[in-house]
Write a protein that holds these residues in place. Sequence first.
Motif, PDB file in Angstrom:
ATOM      1  N   LYS A  17     142.628 -41.221  26.657  1.00  0.00           N
ATOM      2  CA  LYS A  17     141.256 -41.266  26.141  1.00  0.00           C
ATOM      3  C   LYS A  17     140.486 -42.146  27.109  1.00  0.00           C
ATOM      4  CE  LYS A  17     138.464 -43.017  22.317  1.00  0.00           C
ATOM      5  NZ  LYS A  17     137.407 -42.026  22.366  1.00  0.00           N
ATOM      6  N   LEU A  28     141.766 -45.813  27.807  1.00  0.00           N
ATOM      7  CA  LEU A  28     141.822 -46.843  26.758  1.00  0.00           C
ATOM      8  C   LEU A  28     143.192 -46.777  26.084  1.00  0.00           C
ATOM      9  CD1 LEU A  28     140.203 -48.994  25.158  1.00  0.00           C
ATOM     10  CD2 LEU A  28     139.588 -47.168  23.578  1.00  0.00           C
ATOM     11  N   SER A  32     147.936 -43.692  20.843  1.00  0.00           N
ATOM     12  CA  SER A  32     148.002 -44.829  19.923  1.00  0.00           C
ATOM     13  C   SER A  32     148.172 -46.135  20.677  1.00  0.00           C
ATOM     14  CB  SER A  32     149.160 -44.663  18.941  1.00  0.00           C
ATOM     15  OG  SER A  32     149.403 -45.887  18.266  1.00  0.00           O
ATOM     16  N   GLN A  33     147.166 -46.968  20.573  1.00  0.00           N
ATOM     17  CA  GLN A  33     147.206 -48.282  21.210  1.00  0.00           C
ATOM     18  C   GLN A  33     148.369 -49.117  20.662  1.00  0.00           C
ATOM     19  OE1 GLN A  33     143.443 -50.350  21.221  1.00  0.00           O
ATOM     20  NE2 GLN A  33     144.429 -52.354  21.406  1.00  0.00           N
ATOM     21  N   LEU A  34     148.615 -48.999  19.364  1.00  0.00           N
ATOM     22  CA  LEU A  34     149.695 -49.780  18.749  1.00  0.00           C
ATOM     23  C   LEU A  34     151.062 -49.368  19.284  1.00  0.00           C
ATOM     24  CD1 LEU A  34     148.828 -50.088  14.945  1.00  0.00           C
ATOM     25  CD2 LEU A  34     148.798 -51.874  16.689  1.00  0.00           C
ATOM     26  N   GLU A  35     151.300 -48.070  19.362  1.00  0.00           N
ATOM     27  CA  GLU A  35     152.592 -47.601  19.881  1.00  0.00           C
ATOM     28  C   GLU A  35     152.784 -48.036  21.323  1.00  0.00           C
ATOM     29  OE1 GLU A  35     153.162 -43.396  19.278  1.00  0.00           O
ATOM     30  OE2 GLU A  35     152.626 -43.614  17.154  1.00  0.00           O
ATOM     31  N   ARG A 290     144.603 -62.242   5.297  1.00  0.00           N
ATOM     32  CA  ARG A 290     144.473 -60.933   5.912  1.00  0.00           C
ATOM     33  C   ARG A 290     143.124 -60.812   6.608  1.00  0.00           C
ATOM     34  NH1 ARG A 290     143.837 -57.410   2.258  1.00  0.00           N
ATOM     35  NH2 ARG A 290     144.436 -55.679   3.564  1.00  0.00           N
ATOM     36  N   GLY A 291     143.066 -59.933   7.585  1.00  0.00           N
ATOM     37  CA  GLY A 291     141.820 -59.730   8.300  1.00  0.00           C
ATOM     38  C   GLY A 291     142.091 -59.650   9.789  1.00  0.00           C
ATOM     39  N   VAL A 292     141.028 -59.563  10.566  1.00  0.00           N
ATOM     40  CA  VAL A 292     141.171 -59.452  12.013  1.00  0.00           C
ATOM     41  C   VAL A 292     140.219 -60.441  12.686  1.00  0.00           C
ATOM     42  CG1 VAL A 292     141.082 -57.910  14.001  1.00  0.00           C
ATOM     43  CG2 VAL A 292     141.673 -56.988  11.761  1.00  0.00           C
ATOM     44  N   ARG A 294     138.096 -61.703  15.991  1.00  0.00           N
ATOM     45  CA  ARG A 294     137.452 -61.087  17.165  1.00  0.00           C
ATOM     46  C   ARG A 294     136.900 -62.202  18.047  1.00  0.00           C
ATOM     47  NH1 ARG A 294     139.211 -55.879  16.608  1.00  0.00           N
ATOM     48  NH2 ARG A 294     138.841 -55.152  14.488  1.00  0.00           N
ATOM     49  N   THR A 312     142.218 -60.705  18.106  1.00  0.00           N
ATOM     50  CA  THR A 312     142.702 -59.359  17.808  1.00  0.00           C
ATOM     51  C   THR A 312     143.698 -59.432  16.663  1.00  0.00           C
ATOM     52  OG1 THR A 312     143.571 -57.331  18.826  1.00  0.00           O
ATOM     53  CG2 THR A 312     144.739 -59.357  19.325  1.00  0.00           C
ATOM     54  N   PHE A 313     144.158 -58.290  16.239  1.00  0.00           N
ATOM     55  CA  PHE A 313     145.288 -58.214  15.343  1.00  0.00           C
ATOM     56  C   PHE A 313     146.517 -58.108  16.228  1.00  0.00           C
ATOM     57  CE2 PHE A 313     148.400 -55.799  12.914  1.00  0.00           C
ATOM     58  CZ  PHE A 313     148.414 -56.494  11.722  1.00  0.00           C
TER      59      PHE A 313
ATOM     60  N   GLY B  34     140.617 -45.256  16.193  1.00  0.00           N
ATOM     61  CA  GLY B  34     141.964 -45.577  16.667  1.00  0.00           C
ATOM     62  C   GLY B  34     142.781 -46.233  15.563  1.00  0.00           C
ATOM     63  N   ASP B  35     143.891 -46.863  15.945  1.00  0.00           N
ATOM     64  CA  ASP B  35     144.825 -47.436  14.964  1.00  0.00           C
ATOM     65  C   ASP B  35     144.144 -48.460  14.065  1.00  0.00           C
ATOM     66  OD1 ASP B  35     147.197 -46.154  16.022  1.00  0.00           O
ATOM     67  OD2 ASP B  35     146.985 -47.504  17.744  1.00  0.00           O
ATOM     68  N   VAL B  37     144.086 -51.451  11.351  1.00  0.00           N
ATOM     69  CA  VAL B  37     144.993 -52.551  11.024  1.00  0.00           C
ATOM     70  C   VAL B  37     144.524 -53.373   9.825  1.00  0.00           C
ATOM     71  CG1 VAL B  37     145.981 -52.782  13.323  1.00  0.00           C
ATOM     72  CG2 VAL B  37     143.868 -53.961  12.804  1.00  0.00           C
ATOM     73  N   PHE B  38     143.317 -53.126   9.361  1.00  0.00           N
ATOM     74  CA  PHE B  38     142.818 -53.886   8.203  1.00  0.00           C
ATOM     75  C   PHE B  38     141.673 -53.122   7.548  1.00  0.00           C
ATOM     76  CE2 PHE B  38     139.800 -57.116   6.504  1.00  0.00           C
ATOM     77  CZ  PHE B  38     140.592 -57.568   5.467  1.00  0.00           C
ATOM     78  N   VAL B  39     141.721 -53.087   6.214  1.00  0.00           N
ATOM     79  CA  VAL B  39     140.673 -52.396   5.465  1.00  0.00           C
ATOM     80  C   VAL B  39     140.246 -53.279   4.296  1.00  0.00           C
ATOM     81  CG1 VAL B  39     140.087 -50.348   4.116  1.00  0.00           C
ATOM     82  CG2 VAL B  39     141.674 -50.158   6.033  1.00  0.00           C
ATOM     83  N   GLU B  40     138.945 -53.395   4.109  1.00  0.00           N
ATOM     84  CA  GLU B  40     138.422 -54.160   2.969  1.00  0.00           C
ATOM     85  C   GLU B  40     137.612 -53.194   2.116  1.00  0.00           C
ATOM     86  OE1 GLU B  40     136.762 -57.963   4.228  1.00  0.00           O
ATOM     87  OE2 GLU B  40     135.326 -57.806   2.591  1.00  0.00           O
ATOM     88  N   GLU B  58     138.860 -51.917  10.070  1.00  0.00           N
ATOM     89  CA  GLU B  58     139.036 -52.569  11.370  1.00  0.00           C
ATOM     90  C   GLU B  58     140.207 -51.935  12.110  1.00  0.00           C
ATOM     91  OE1 GLU B  58     138.226 -56.506  12.129  1.00  0.00           O
ATOM     92  OE2 GLU B  58     137.633 -57.061  10.094  1.00  0.00           O
ATOM     93  N   SER B  59     139.925 -51.509  13.323  1.00  0.00           N
ATOM     94  CA  SER B  59     140.987 -51.011  14.195  1.00  0.00           C
ATOM     95  C   SER B  59     141.376 -52.151  15.125  1.00  0.00           C
ATOM     96  CB  SER B  59     140.494 -49.812  14.994  1.00  0.00           C
ATOM     97  OG  SER B  59     139.542 -50.230  15.940  1.00  0.00           O
ATOM     98  N   VAL B  60     142.373 -51.908  15.986  1.00  0.00           N
ATOM     99  CA  VAL B  60     142.759 -52.974  16.904  1.00  0.00           C
ATOM    100  C   VAL B  60     141.563 -53.397  17.749  1.00  0.00           C
ATOM    101  CG1 VAL B  60     144.934 -53.612  17.975  1.00  0.00           C
ATOM    102  CG2 VAL B  60     144.548 -51.247  17.410  1.00  0.00           C
TER     103      VAL B  60
END
Lengths: 360, 126
Positions: A17, A28, A32-35, A290-292, A294, A312-313, B34-35, B37-40, B58-60
């Motif tokens: 992508k 980018l 899957s960025q995670l994989e 929980r949360g992310v 930035r 980031t997560f 994208g992937d 990782v968190f949902v509110e 929220e994605s990565v």
Amino acid sequence: MLQRTPIYSDHLAAGGKMVDFAGWDMPLHYGSQLEEHHQVRRDAGVFDVSHMTVVDLVGADARDYLRRLLANDVAKLKTPGKALYSCMLRPDGGVIDDLITYWLGGERYRVVVNAATHDKDLAWMQAQAAGFAVTLTERAELAMLAVQGPNARALAAGVLGGADAEAALALKPFTGVERGDRFVARTGYTGEDGFEIMLPATAASAFWRALLAAGVKPIGLGARDTLRLEAGMNLYGTDMDETISPLECGLNWTVAWEPVERVFIGREALEAQRAAGTARRFVGLVLEGRGVLRGHQRVQTPAGDGQTTSGTFSPTLGVAIALARLPAAAGDACEVDIRGKLHAARVVKPPFVRNGQGCL
Amino acid sequence: MSDLKYTKSHEWVRDNGDGTFTVGITDHAQEQLGDLVFVETPEPGVQLNVGDACAVVESVKAASDVYAPVSGEVVTGNAALADTPELINQSAQEDGWLFTLKPADPAALTGLMSADEYAAYLALED
């Protein structure tokens, strides 16, 4: 028109992508960025980093020039192939860029700088070269691939083959070796072992395909960012920039104060800052709930406000992490303002992950 | 999913036929993000006006707001998303639903796009 690396069509073939990154059409992720992140932590992945800038410096004054240009001291490079990480500073101590310098032996050095800072870096480096017997040559005809992960060295060596493989496997961390028109270095930006390989652009696609055939998976810029953040490594433009000195972004260790006679650009400003004591310190944060996290979120501490510089997560740890600049007197607990709500976080020392293992 | 209605901000709504609607983000939206990782999700009882930012996915790489496709009162959030936000990547328009609401106007869906209209809208957006 965005610039393309020599393996642009291979990215498309791998399902990349593509996005605009500093004027380059770069992947980018490939699905899957995670994989991809886990692939590098658990096995091996390859990044196309051909958009980065390679500059060769040759001349009788190359060493003296670099000793003035960089806050770290290339005099530490005592064996050919050895690498040095350093900041290139403004006279006021602000970071123009962070870079790696390799000593190729004799009067030859190689510097690798960021893609986004290409123009200003080259202009600055060229301007500082006045009066030195040194020639700067951008090596735009070289491609660069980074192979990273616990199995990266073995798999990449299989592709290099023969004496090249032997030479690569013999490398100590943070050293490189020239093999004909290739340069293989045991460096990287993920907190994993591996190689960064510079080779002629014309040979890049075949090498890339051979790596993929050997089981190395292509990894995009998205995972590169989560990997480097877990590894606690700074990213130029977000964790540091021209308004920040190395002392305020956790890079004190890259400043060579000794010998005191060496006058590098920015030295005076850094010495003044060191004498006065820096008002801010660079830390890692881990979100308690929980949360992310930035970049550039407000961090509330009893000693005043700070801010995250990137966040980031963490796919490896399963929690949100960040790098942050906090008031020097901030303690171990703080709160991060995420979309208007305060969330508890604790202060830790980066890295968060090293060689696949969590460090928390 | 011919029974779904769509917004320009990439939410979908399903009329459950029992006086409630279910809301989620579209498959197109999850792919763009994208992937995850968190949902509110919004709390039960919250009153939403159409267009309100009412949930966060929220994605990565980024956080995105989800907007209320219609006005109404939140009935329940999808609790499964707390531990498995990737449900949205796997099944955005079924298991990855975000919340249900009791619409202020049961006829509110008529103003939204059909599946075909949404597909045409996406084609234009590209």
